[in-house]
Design an enzyme around this catalytic site. Structure first.
Site, PDB file in Angstrom:
ATOM      1  N   ARG A  40       7.714   8.647  36.572  1.00  0.00           N
ATOM      2  CA  ARG A  40       6.717   7.871  35.826  1.00  0.00           C
ATOM      3  C   ARG A  40       6.588   8.355  34.380  1.00  0.00           C
ATOM      4  O   ARG A  40       6.257   7.572  33.494  1.00  0.00           O
ATOM      5  CB  ARG A  40       5.382   7.896  36.558  1.00  0.00           C
ATOM      6  CG  ARG A  40       5.521   7.380  37.998  1.00  0.00           C
ATOM      7  CD  ARG A  40       4.336   6.612  38.485  1.00  0.00           C
ATOM      8  NE  ARG A  40       4.463   6.334  39.911  1.00  0.00           N
ATOM      9  CZ  ARG A  40       5.120   5.299  40.432  1.00  0.00           C
ATOM     10  NH1 ARG A  40       5.724   4.441  39.628  1.00  0.00           N
ATOM     11  NH2 ARG A  40       5.175   5.132  41.741  1.00  0.00           N
ATOM     12  N   GLU A  65      -1.239   6.847  40.246  1.00  0.00           N
ATOM     13  CA  GLU A  65       0.181   6.669  39.947  1.00  0.00           C
ATOM     14  C   GLU A  65       0.423   5.665  38.824  1.00  0.00           C
ATOM     15  O   GLU A  65       1.511   5.611  38.261  1.00  0.00           O
ATOM     16  CB  GLU A  65       0.929   6.243  41.207  1.00  0.00           C
ATOM     17  CG  GLU A  65       0.537   4.897  41.769  1.00  0.00           C
ATOM     18  CD  GLU A  65       1.081   4.702  43.181  1.00  0.00           C
ATOM     19  OE1 GLU A  65       1.677   3.648  43.416  1.00  0.00           O
ATOM     20  OE2 GLU A  65       0.905   5.593  44.030  1.00  0.00           O
ATOM     21  N   HIS A 101       0.918  16.108  40.667  1.00  0.00           N
ATOM     22  CA  HIS A 101       1.967  15.181  41.082  1.00  0.00           C
ATOM     23  C   HIS A 101       3.331  15.793  40.761  1.00  0.00           C
ATOM     24  O   HIS A 101       3.498  17.004  40.806  1.00  0.00           O
ATOM     25  CB  HIS A 101       1.746  13.820  40.425  1.00  0.00           C
ATOM     26  CG  HIS A 101       0.690  13.003  41.099  1.00  0.00           C
ATOM     27  ND1 HIS A 101       0.529  11.657  40.890  1.00  0.00           N
ATOM     28  CD2 HIS A 101      -0.265  13.347  42.007  1.00  0.00           C
ATOM     29  CE1 HIS A 101      -0.474  11.195  41.630  1.00  0.00           C
ATOM     30  NE2 HIS A 101      -0.978  12.212  42.304  1.00  0.00           N
ATOM     31  N   ARG A 116       3.710  22.144  44.251  1.00  0.00           N
ATOM     32  CA  ARG A 116       2.880  21.026  44.670  1.00  0.00           C
ATOM     33  C   ARG A 116       1.969  21.445  45.825  1.00  0.00           C
ATOM     34  O   ARG A 116       2.372  22.197  46.711  1.00  0.00           O
ATOM     35  CB  ARG A 116       3.748  19.825  45.074  1.00  0.00           C
ATOM     36  CG  ARG A 116       4.598  19.307  43.935  1.00  0.00           C
ATOM     37  CD  ARG A 116       5.147  17.921  44.225  1.00  0.00           C
ATOM     38  NE  ARG A 116       4.086  16.912  44.203  1.00  0.00           N
ATOM     39  CZ  ARG A 116       4.306  15.609  44.366  1.00  0.00           C
ATOM     40  NH1 ARG A 116       5.543  15.169  44.581  1.00  0.00           N
ATOM     41  NH2 ARG A 116       3.306  14.743  44.335  1.00  0.00           N
TER      42      ARG A 116
END
Length: 456
Positions: free
Chosen positions: A417, A345, A372, A148
């Protein structure tokens, strides 16, 4: 540490509600009829972790009422505890766990290691705090955490004169050699990869000797509402903070007030439930929905009508109704072309919605979500196409052309997610098996319980 293997002896947000999976994965339940339900959602991860940092740097004890209890927030608590901050759980009035009393350390101390897991807020918000501590603090996390982006925080701390050793990687792991003070002052960083770079430096800046005058130098700035959330949280604690021009923020040195804070429900975590209303042809009401908020999830109230939803906003709730079915027997969900640069998001759940629309959709402005919890653009295209979908990757987005879907395995990539997106697809497609539904513990440990409650 694996995201689905999480234990915290003192801070345990699960209680008896841990997601249960077989060796093959979690078989997503299919809706046999339109859903009609009312749900409450636990506290916002973004607000909880910002308020934890500010409470830890405040001039006295603060209480967070109805904070989120999840893996991300527990990692933040444990990271701050390692620097000397004290925490006390207190009985809460809400239905999702205790309140939290935060007492700042008399003096922040390093000589410790902080596990960031896969939490961007932890790996980015805590290094500036560690710079204010005495002694070295090493940061590391899950395997994918090392991929990341961290350059904005690392370059920013270097620019402020902080001794940070990352062996030139620009990523985890690294060590912050804190001296108990940060000079502060004028600073330029490129926050194109993450708005969290800006928030990270602003949150601690009032404790810098000169505050900070921060400029973003990149061509684009994603997720601006998250920076506005940070600014609002600072202002609420009496910090002199400003945004004199686009891409520039100032924080004056001074005390951070100790206050008690009510944490709003996580509106982004409401997304899969609201999208479920459209996919099943029903309606979902979320209680506690604020009239005014800095949360990105509030944009669902204007985004979902672009797909045909009917939205009702009451005093303390939001209700989403599915559109009427189309004459040809379709769900009546319209395709939509959207710039989602401020709401990255929300993209995974909206992609699942677009897969069941009556026409194609194009989402742009979201190239940053490749960085992400996983490369979400590649992951969404791979998983939907694996079930028969037609999703194309663009330079900064996705093109979704609805196609008949079939059951099969859905990989979550340890990304909460992605896991909830697989659950949405499973509402309308029998036989979808999510390999790691437990990774929803990152921000919503109660996901499967709420999902089953939604389905009655």
């Amino acid at each position: 540490m694996q995201l689905s293997r999480y234990s915290a002896p003192e801070f345990d947000p699960y209680g008896d509600d841990r997601p249960v999976e077989t060796d093959e994965g979690w078989r997503a339940p299919t809706a046999s009829q339109p859903i009609a339900t009312t749900l409450s959602i636990p506290g916002s991860k973004s607000l909880t972790n910002r308020e934890l940092v500010l409470a830890a740097l405040a001039d006295g004890p603060s209480t967070l009422r109805a904070p989120l209890w999840s893996r991300d927030s527990e990692l933040m608590v444990e990271g701050l505890r390692a620097l000397g901050v004290r925490f006390e759980r207190m009985p809460g009035a809400g239905g999702f766990g205790d309140d939290l009393r935060v007492t700042p350390a008399d003096e922040l101390l390093g000589s410790t290691t902080i596990d960031c897991g896969l939490a961007g807020t932890v790996m980015r918000f805590l290094p500036p705090v560690a710079a204010l501590a005495l002694g070295p603090t090493t940061f590391d996390g899950d395997e994918y955490a090392r991929k990341r982006p961290m350059s904005g925080v690392i370059d920013g701390l270097h620019g402020l004169g902080v001794d940070l050793d990352d062996d030139g990687r620009g990523a985890l792991p690294f060590t912050v050699h804190g001296t108990g003070r940060v000079a502060g002052g004028a600073l330029e960083i490129d926050a194109s990869a993450s708005s969290q770079f800006v928030s990270a430096l602003l949150l601690s800046a009032a404790r810098f000797e000169q505050g900070v005058d921060l400029r973003h130098t990149g061509e684009r700035l994603p997720s601006l509402p998250h920076i506005e959330m940070t600014v609002a949280a600072l202002a609420a604690r009496g910090v002199e903070v400003g945004a004199p021009e686009l891409g520039r923020w100032t924080v004056a040195p001074g005390p951070i007030a100790a206050i008690d804070v009510d944490i709003e429900p996580d509106l982004s975590n409401a997304a899969p439930f609201l999208v479920a209303a459209l996919v099943t042809g029903g309606s979902v009401t979320i209680t506690g929905w604020p009239r005014s908020t800095t949360q990105v999830g509030a944009q669902l109230a204007t985004i979902l009508p672009r797909f045909g939803a009917i939205v009702e906003h009451g005093d303390d709730r939001l209700t989403v109704h599915a559109p009427a079915a189309s004459p040809d027997g379709g769900r009546g969900i319209r395709g939509a072309d959207l710039d989602l640069s401020e709401a990255g998001e929300l993209v995974p759940n909206l992609v699942a919605l677009a897969a069941f629309a009556d026409g194609p959709s194009t989402f742009t402005g979201i190239g940053h979500i490749r960085h992400h919890e996983t490369d979400r653009l590649a992951a969404l295209a791979s998983e939907l196409n694996g079930l028969g979908g037609r999703v194309s990757e663009l330079d900064d987005g996705l093109r979704i052309e609805p196609a008949p879907l079939h059951g099969g395995d859905w990989r979550a990539y340890a990304d909460h997610r992605m896991a909830t997106t697989g659950a949405i697809v499973g509402l309308a497609v029998a036989g979808v098996v999510v390999d790691d539904i437990a990774c929803t513990s990152k921000t919503l440990p109660q996901f499967t319980e709420l999902w089953e409650r939604m389905l009655g």
